[in-house]
Design an enzyme around this catalytic site. Structure first.
Site, PDB file in Angstrom:
ATOM      1  N   ILE A 119       0.830  -1.215   0.000  1.00  0.00           N
ATOM      2  CA  ILE A 119       0.000   0.000   0.000  1.00  0.00           C
ATOM      3  C   ILE A 119       0.861   1.260   0.000  1.00  0.00           C
ATOM      4  CG2 ILE A 119      -0.367   0.242   2.513  1.00  0.00           C
ATOM      5  CD1 ILE A 119      -2.935   0.724  -0.346  1.00  0.00           C
ATOM      6  N   SER A 154      12.274   1.256   7.036  1.00  0.00           N
ATOM      7  CA  SER A 154      11.991   0.025   6.313  1.00  0.00           C
ATOM      8  C   SER A 154      13.068  -0.993   6.594  1.00  0.00           C
ATOM      9  CB  SER A 154      11.929   0.315   4.809  1.00  0.00           C
ATOM     10  OG  SER A 154      11.891  -0.890   4.088  1.00  0.00           O
ATOM     11  N   ARG A 155      12.612  -2.195   6.960  1.00  0.00           N
ATOM     12  CA  ARG A 155      13.570  -3.264   7.208  1.00  0.00           C
ATOM     13  C   ARG A 155      14.082  -3.818   5.887  1.00  0.00           C
ATOM     14  NH1 ARG A 155       9.422  -6.669  10.078  1.00  0.00           N
ATOM     15  NH2 ARG A 155       8.643  -6.270   8.000  1.00  0.00           N
ATOM     16  N   LYS A 198      -5.709   1.838   7.608  1.00  0.00           N
ATOM     17  CA  LYS A 198      -6.815   1.066   8.147  1.00  0.00           C
ATOM     18  C   LYS A 198      -6.420  -0.409   8.178  1.00  0.00           C
ATOM     19  CE  LYS A 198      -8.440  -1.520   5.598  1.00  0.00           C
ATOM     20  NZ  LYS A 198      -8.046  -2.681   4.689  1.00  0.00           N
ATOM     21  N   ASP A 226     -10.558  -7.521   6.359  1.00  0.00           N
ATOM     22  CA  ASP A 226      -9.579  -6.506   5.915  1.00  0.00           C
ATOM     23  C   ASP A 226     -10.192  -5.664   4.789  1.00  0.00           C
ATOM     24  OD1 ASP A 226      -6.601  -5.459   5.764  1.00  0.00           O
ATOM     25  OD2 ASP A 226      -7.255  -5.916   3.725  1.00  0.00           O
TER      26      ASP A 226
HETATM   27  P1  NAP Z   1       2.364  -5.639   3.213  1.00  0.00           P
HETATM   28  O1  NAP Z   1       2.835  -5.179   1.878  1.00  0.00           O
HETATM   29  O2  NAP Z   1       2.273  -7.089   3.459  1.00  0.00           O
HETATM   30  O3  NAP Z   1       3.280  -5.033   4.386  1.00  0.00           O
HETATM   31  C1  NAP Z   1       3.564  -3.667   4.471  1.00  0.00           C
HETATM   32  C2  NAP Z   1       4.947  -3.451   5.044  1.00  0.00           C
HETATM   33  O4  NAP Z   1       4.896  -3.409   6.460  1.00  0.00           O
HETATM   34  C3  NAP Z   1       5.991  -4.533   4.756  1.00  0.00           C
HETATM   35  O5  NAP Z   1       6.479  -4.431   3.457  1.00  0.00           O
HETATM   36  C4  NAP Z   1       7.036  -4.219   5.806  1.00  0.00           C
HETATM   37  O6  NAP Z   1       7.769  -3.074   5.394  1.00  0.00           O
HETATM   38  C5  NAP Z   1       6.173  -3.784   6.996  1.00  0.00           C
HETATM   39  N1  NAP Z   1       5.934  -4.865   7.938  1.00  0.00           N
HETATM   40  C6  NAP Z   1       5.419  -6.087   7.691  1.00  0.00           C
HETATM   41  N2  NAP Z   1       5.338  -6.801   8.817  1.00  0.00           N
HETATM   42  C7  NAP Z   1       5.822  -6.018   9.806  1.00  0.00           C
HETATM   43  C8  NAP Z   1       6.020  -6.198  11.192  1.00  0.00           C
HETATM   44  N3  NAP Z   1       5.681  -7.335  11.805  1.00  0.00           N
HETATM   45  N4  NAP Z   1       6.561  -5.196  11.886  1.00  0.00           N
HETATM   46  C9  NAP Z   1       6.899  -4.042  11.288  1.00  0.00           C
HETATM   47  N5  NAP Z   1       6.755  -3.809   9.977  1.00  0.00           N
HETATM   48  C10 NAP Z   1       6.211  -4.786   9.246  1.00  0.00           C
HETATM   49  O7  NAP Z   1       0.942  -5.011   3.548  1.00  0.00           O
HETATM   50  P2  NAP Z   1       0.078  -3.936   2.763  1.00  0.00           P
HETATM   51  O8  NAP Z   1      -0.749  -4.609   1.739  1.00  0.00           O
HETATM   52  O9  NAP Z   1       0.914  -2.786   2.366  1.00  0.00           O
HETATM   53  O10 NAP Z   1      -0.945  -3.530   3.928  1.00  0.00           O
HETATM   54  C11 NAP Z   1      -0.535  -2.751   5.028  1.00  0.00           C
HETATM   55  C12 NAP Z   1      -1.752  -2.076   5.607  1.00  0.00           C
HETATM   56  O11 NAP Z   1      -2.387  -1.301   4.569  1.00  0.00           O
HETATM   57  C13 NAP Z   1      -2.819  -3.057   6.115  1.00  0.00           C
HETATM   58  O12 NAP Z   1      -3.388  -2.578   7.311  1.00  0.00           O
HETATM   59  C14 NAP Z   1      -3.862  -3.064   5.002  1.00  0.00           C
HETATM   60  O13 NAP Z   1      -5.176  -3.308   5.490  1.00  0.00           O
HETATM   61  C15 NAP Z   1      -3.749  -1.648   4.486  1.00  0.00           C
HETATM   62  N6  NAP Z   1      -4.199  -1.514   3.100  1.00  0.00           N
HETATM   63  C16 NAP Z   1      -3.712  -2.369   2.142  1.00  0.00           C
HETATM   64  C17 NAP Z   1      -4.215  -2.280   0.843  1.00  0.00           C
HETATM   65  C18 NAP Z   1      -3.719  -3.190  -0.267  1.00  0.00           C
HETATM   66  O14 NAP Z   1      -4.254  -3.138  -1.378  1.00  0.00           O
HETATM   67  N7  NAP Z   1      -2.690  -4.017  -0.038  1.00  0.00           N
HETATM   68  C19 NAP Z   1      -5.193  -1.333   0.530  1.00  0.00           C
HETATM   69  C20 NAP Z   1      -5.614  -0.454   1.520  1.00  0.00           C
HETATM   70  C21 NAP Z   1      -5.111  -0.556   2.796  1.00  0.00           C
HETATM   71  P3  NAP Z   1       9.356  -2.965   5.450  1.00  0.00           P
HETATM   72  O15 NAP Z   1       9.882  -4.188   4.776  1.00  0.00           O
HETATM   73  O16 NAP Z   1       9.611  -1.715   4.697  1.00  0.00           O
HETATM   74  O17 NAP Z   1       9.761  -2.878   6.899  1.00  0.00           O
END
Ligand code: NAP
Length: 313
Positions: free
Chosen positions: A19, A41-42, A95, A173
């Protein structure tokens, strides 16, 4: 440094995943009042942007960065938010705002005590048709609402194990996006009356959910969330009133009244979220609404649990 640079608010993104790349980075880049000054970012962050391996390192190294936007999965978000707020930074939360209702309320109180802005975002509320839907429904006698939020989890969340773990919410979600619109456009609150949650036998979170709510004056709301839909995806909300039928489709992007498409306009969901974050900071205000999360918590609290076949990515 120019006067324009001085007017800009430096912001850091924490958690550079799907996201952040799809929405947050372009939205910050398109907002002349904001500047992406750093990431935490890790995995390495964003090319050309200063990166820190931990939030603590960023907070220590960059006291000039007034605001942070947290884009990691909800299970990890509380500790990051609390650390940033305690360091006097304004915080924006993706969110859902957290893994529990009580942690979000704790953050709200912490932000108030520290005198910083906390913005718990609901991006779907900023879809183009939502404000117009809210205003049309404001004076109507609403009898029935039907929500269908059905999508293909393999397409939208490939390999995202966190989403199936406790606190990841499973099908809620995306479903909570529908609930964020519902709680925005209805003139009065509704409460959950029953829920059925369907869990794959190998997963801790549901793949489908059917919810019923009741509201004042006999209003009934039904919601069907399902992650097993292939082909065309469905993100629709239908509201039947005694004065006509409203349909929000494509996640709130399109609005029709009695099947007649209505003209809607907006900045776009994430550009509008960052516009609002900057506005809240400028006004010394916060925005933390847990209503959508409360409905999800109620569904987990009272829902009948059904089991279905295992899910594999
Ligand atoms: P994601 O790509 O799986 O993870 C986002 C980033 O968070 C990872 O790349 C990592 O970043 C960091 N992260 C992951 N696990 C972690 C942990 N245990 N501790 C600390 N940092 C961690 O997820 P995403 O799809 O972006 O979703 C993230 C949020 O956005 C969720 O709440 C989701 O509901 C919301 N969202 C997502 C979408 C969608 O389409 N995907 C749409 C709207 C809202 P680093 O490697 O940089 O540390």
């Amino acid at each position: 440094m120019t006067a324009t640079d001085l007017d800009r608010l430096d912001i850091a993104l924490v958690g550079v995943g799907k996201i952040a790349r799809d929405q947050h980075i372009p939205a910050i880049g398109g907002n002349g009042a904001l500047h992406l000054a750093a990431t935490v970012s890790r995995a390495g962050g964003v090319e050309g942007v200063e990166n820190h391996a931990s939030l603590g390192m960023l907070l220590q190294a960059r006291p000039d960065i007034a605001a942070v936007s947290l884009c990691m999965p909800p299970q990890a978000r509380y500790d990051y938010a609390a650390e940033a707020i305690r360091a006097g930074r304004h915080v924006m939360l993706e969110k859902p705002p957290g893994a529990t209702v009580s942690e979000v309320l704790d953050l709200r109180d912490l932000a108030a005590a520290q005198g910083v802005t906390l913005f718990a975002t609901w991006h779907s509320r900023h879809a183009a048709g939502v404000a117009a839907a809210k205003s049309w429904l404001a004076e109507k006698d609403i009898r029935r609402v039907r929500i269908d939020w059905k999508e293909d989890v393999r397409h939208w969340h490939p390999g995202q194990d966190w989403i199936w773990e406790p606190g990841g919410l499973g099908v809620f979600d995306p479903g909570i996006n529908a609930l964020s619109i519902l709680t925005e456009i209805l003139p009065a609150p509704v409460h959950l009356t029953s829920a059925e949650l369907t869990f794959p036998e190998n997963r801790a979170q549901p793949i489908a959910a059917d919810l019923r709510f009741a509201g004042a004056g006999g209003l009934s709301v039904e919601a069907g969330f399902d992650w097993r839909q292939t082909g065309p995806q469905t993100w629709d909300i239908l509201a039947e009133t005694t004065q006509g039928v409203l349909r929000l489709s494509e996640g709130g992007a399109k609005l029709a009244i009695d099947d007649v498409p209505q003209a809607v306009a907006g900045l776009g969901e994430y550009p509008d979220l960052y516009r609002r974050f900057a506005h809240l900071i400028a006004g010394g205000a916060s925005d933390v609404d847990v209503a959508p999360l409360l409905h999800v918590a109620d569904a987990f609290l009272t829902g009948r649990r059904l089991t279905t076949e295992p899910f594999h990515d």
